[in-house]
Design an enzyme around this catalytic site. Structure first.
Site, mmCIF file in Angstrom:
data_model
loop_
_atom_site.group_PDB
_atom_site.id
_atom_site.type_symbol
_atom_site.label_atom_id
_atom_site.label_comp_id
_atom_site.label_asym_id
_atom_site.label_seq_id
_atom_site.Cartn_x
_atom_site.Cartn_y
_atom_site.Cartn_z
ATOM 1 N N LYS A 93 -9.494 -12.356 57.708
ATOM 2 C CA LYS A 93 -10.352 -13.423 58.254
ATOM 3 C C LYS A 93 -11.622 -12.877 58.879
ATOM 4 O O LYS A 93 -12.641 -13.564 58.932
ATOM 5 C CB LYS A 93 -9.594 -14.211 59.318
ATOM 6 C CG LYS A 93 -8.249 -14.698 58.924
ATOM 7 C CD LYS A 93 -8.343 -15.820 57.935
ATOM 8 C CE LYS A 93 -6.957 -16.258 57.511
ATOM 9 N NZ LYS A 93 -6.969 -17.428 56.672
HETATM 10 C C1 LIG Z 1 -2.314 -12.436 56.618
HETATM 11 C C2 LIG Z 1 -2.590 -13.596 55.721
HETATM 12 N N1 LIG Z 1 -2.324 -13.470 54.417
HETATM 13 C C3 LIG Z 1 -2.543 -14.479 53.559
HETATM 14 C C4 LIG Z 1 -3.041 -15.702 54.001
HETATM 15 C C5 LIG Z 1 -3.297 -16.771 53.006
HETATM 16 O O1 LIG Z 1 -4.671 -16.924 52.758
HETATM 17 P P1 LIG Z 1 -5.242 -18.323 52.315
HETATM 18 O O2 LIG Z 1 -4.906 -19.281 53.418
HETATM 19 O O3 LIG Z 1 -6.705 -18.131 52.193
HETATM 20 O O4 LIG Z 1 -4.559 -18.692 51.055
HETATM 21 C C6 LIG Z 1 -3.310 -15.874 55.354
HETATM 22 C C7 LIG Z 1 -3.840 -17.131 55.905
HETATM 23 O O5 LIG Z 1 -4.859 -17.577 55.572
HETATM 24 C C8 LIG Z 1 -3.123 -14.782 56.225
HETATM 25 O O6 LIG Z 1 -3.439 -14.893 57.505
HETATM 26 N N1 LIG Z 2 -3.409 -18.481 57.285
HETATM 27 C C1 LIG Z 2 -4.469 -19.107 57.972
HETATM 28 C C2 LIG Z 2 -4.459 -20.576 57.809
HETATM 29 C C3 LIG Z 2 -5.829 -21.165 57.918
HETATM 30 O O1 LIG Z 2 -6.576 -20.721 56.839
HETATM 31 P P1 LIG Z 2 -8.129 -20.877 56.679
HETATM 32 O O2 LIG Z 2 -8.490 -19.759 55.766
HETATM 33 O O3 LIG Z 2 -8.354 -22.202 56.131
HETATM 34 O O4 LIG Z 2 -8.803 -20.738 58.004
HETATM 35 C C4 LIG Z 2 -4.459 -18.634 59.417
HETATM 36 O O5 LIG Z 2 -4.083 -17.508 59.642
HETATM 37 O O6 LIG Z 2 -4.810 -19.349 60.301
#
Ligand SMILES: Cc1ncc(COP(=O)(O)O)c(C=O)c1O
Ligand SMILES: N[C@@H](CCOP(=O)(O)O)C(=O)O
Length: 462
Positions: free
Chosen positions: A112
């Site tokens: 993120k």
């Molecule tokens: C460590 C981790 N892996 C994978 C994901 C999944 O990613 P996305 O929500 O973009 O599919 C998340 C949450 O977003 C996450 O925090």
């Molecule tokens: N896995 C995410 C969920 C939110 O996902 P986002 O990419 O839409 O912000 C988290 O860790 O919060």
């Protein structure tokens, strides 16, 4: 470049407006009216360039004249200056044709940070020009929340309110959100799931009076700027392995479908990606939807990969929009059915289109723990449970084309699961060593829109 809504009923707006407004007023997500193209020569020229140089090349066409080249380059430089690895997103080999893209060298140890650190810079520039004050509300299953807090803590023209599901994030994730002492940070533990948090966030965006009153902004992947920043590492990693002269596939641990959707955009821009592999945990709604065409939610199960405990994968709406030939009415109909009835059926033509790009697999709890152990023994890499879901599923697809699995978080964010699986306790980096000693500040709140909006109104600017 203009941005249009996936539900077809909102006026087209600029990049800056899309970034600052989050959700479109018709409830849809913003997407670019057309995807900019990079030629094979453009992509070839990226070989040997820095992460920041490639980021500028990839992001520039999406950003309007409201941010000059100097503005954007400055924001990119500041965003990645604090990362703990000179490559920012290094690629490691795990096995013949299987590679790991490490995305956890940012300040909060998850992928993120790549987007959030950049958005933080762009927001600051935009707010300093407009003189506005905003209230950022974010929904998190653990990682978005801490990354948002890190990017916006202490800023005088921003409040950041994070909704997380009480008892459903790891202790490290919780403490990352509840221990910052800055007065503009508000951690709200909601009695519910991540899907409840995200649904309340969307309700807030659809409450136009509240939206106006607090200057609501969003930094989940609802926000297009989040997605575009995540496109960059698909280019850096693929070119490191020989793109555009060598095709690659990516395997992405998936929850809200934002990260893999960024891969889809990279492919649309011209990056030769053979397959985008959606890796799900037990909450396998995306795997079922992509294999059967039936998107049905049900009840979310807590897992050792809690950040992926998601059944309403928000960004799938963007992929559906393209699969339906950019028919906003068709998307709106499905999203209405999802909200009111818990599911919808993807039309046959659209499903075939999606299946030509996305393939998928599932990894249950036992397999996740087994994968952490196996990878440690076979490669010496200690993986977080989300990444282990990815490598487990990726192994089903290994063949002649290299597969890059996204390593989405540092194992130290999930020490209990990692230790259970491997017997090894992953230590936090030194700078976070006192995390367990810091005082926590958190408010428990019902999964109730009125209670949440009232609380946010009281807290902001406090
Ligand atoms: C460590 C981790 N892996 C994978 C994901 C999944 O990613 P996305 O929500 O973009 O599919 C998340 C949450 O977003 C996450 O925090
Ligand atoms: N896995 C995410 C969920 C939110 O996902 P986002 O990419 O839409 O912000 C988290 O860790 O919060």
């Amino acid at each position: 470049m203009q941005y249009i809504s996936t539900r077809g009923q909102a006026p087209a707006i600029s990049f800056e407006d899309a970034m600052m407004s989050g959700l479109a007023p018709d409830g849809g997500l913003y997407v670019p009216s057309e995807v900019p193209q990079l030629s094979a020569d453009d992509i070839r020229a990226m070989a040997g360039q820095s992460y920041e140089e490639i980021a500028f090349r990839v992001i520039r066409p999406f950003v309007g004249p409201e941010f000059s080249d100097d503005d954007l380059q400055g924001c990119i430089a500041r965003a990645y200056a604090g990362f703990g690895h000179s490559a920012k997103a290094p690629v490691k080999q795990l096995a013949p044709n299987h590679f790991l893209l490490e995305l956890f060298h940012g300040p909060t140890l998850a992928f993120k940070d790549f987007a959030m650190q950049l958005i933080g810079q762009l927001f600051q520039l935009s707010l300093s020009r407009s003189g506005k004050r905003v209230t950022i509300v974010g929904a998190t299953s653990g990682d978005t929340g801490s990354a948002a807090i890190e990017a916006f803590r202490g800023l005088s023209n921003v409040d950041v309110c994070i909704l997380f599901p009480h008892g459903r994030v790891s202790e490290v994730q919780r403490r990352q959100m509840t221990t910052p002492s800055e007065a503009n940070v508000h951690a709200l533990a909601v009695e519910g799931t991540f899907d409840d948090c995200q649904a309340r966030l969307k309700d807030m965006f659809n409450d136009f009076a509240f939206r106006e009153e607090v200057g609501l902004a969003g930094v989940n992947s609802i926000n297009w700027a989040r997605v575009v920043a995540q496109v960059v590492y698909y280019f850096t990693s693929a070119t490191a392995l020989g793109a555009p002269d060598r095709e690659v596939s990516f395997c992405v641990p998936t929850g809200n479908f934002g990260d893999i959707f960024a891969g889809y955009i990279a492919q649309q821009m011209g990056l030769p990606i053979k397959q985008l592999i959606v890796a799900t945990n037990r909450n396998d709604v995306m795997h079922r939807a992509l294999t059967t065409g039936s998107y049905t939610t049900g009840v979310v199960a807590p897992t050792v990969s809690p950040s992926m405990d998601i059944l309403v994968s928000s960004n799938f709406e963007r992929a559906l929009f393209d699969a339906y030939g950019r028919d906003g009415d068709a998307v709106a109909k499905d999203m209405e059915a999802l909200k009111n009835g818990g599911g919808f059926q993807i039309s046959q033509g659209a499903l075939e289109g999606l299946q030509s790009t996305f393939v998928s697999g599932r990894c249950d709890e036992e397999q996740t723990l087994g994968e952490i152990k196996r990878m440690l023994e076979e490669t010496g890499e200690l993986l977080c449970p989300h990444t282990a879901v990815g490598t487990h599923v990726a192994r089903e697809f290994l063949g002649d084309t290299p597969v890059i699995t996204l390593s989405t978080a540092h194992p130290a964010k999930f020490p209990d699961a990692v230790e259970k699986a491997s017997g090894m306790h992953p230590p936090l980096p030194n700078r976070m060593g006192d995390l367990y000693d810091r005082e926590e500040r958190v408010t428990r709140v019902e999964n109730d829109l009125a209670a949440l909006t009232q609380l946010i109104k009281e807290r902001r600017g406090a």
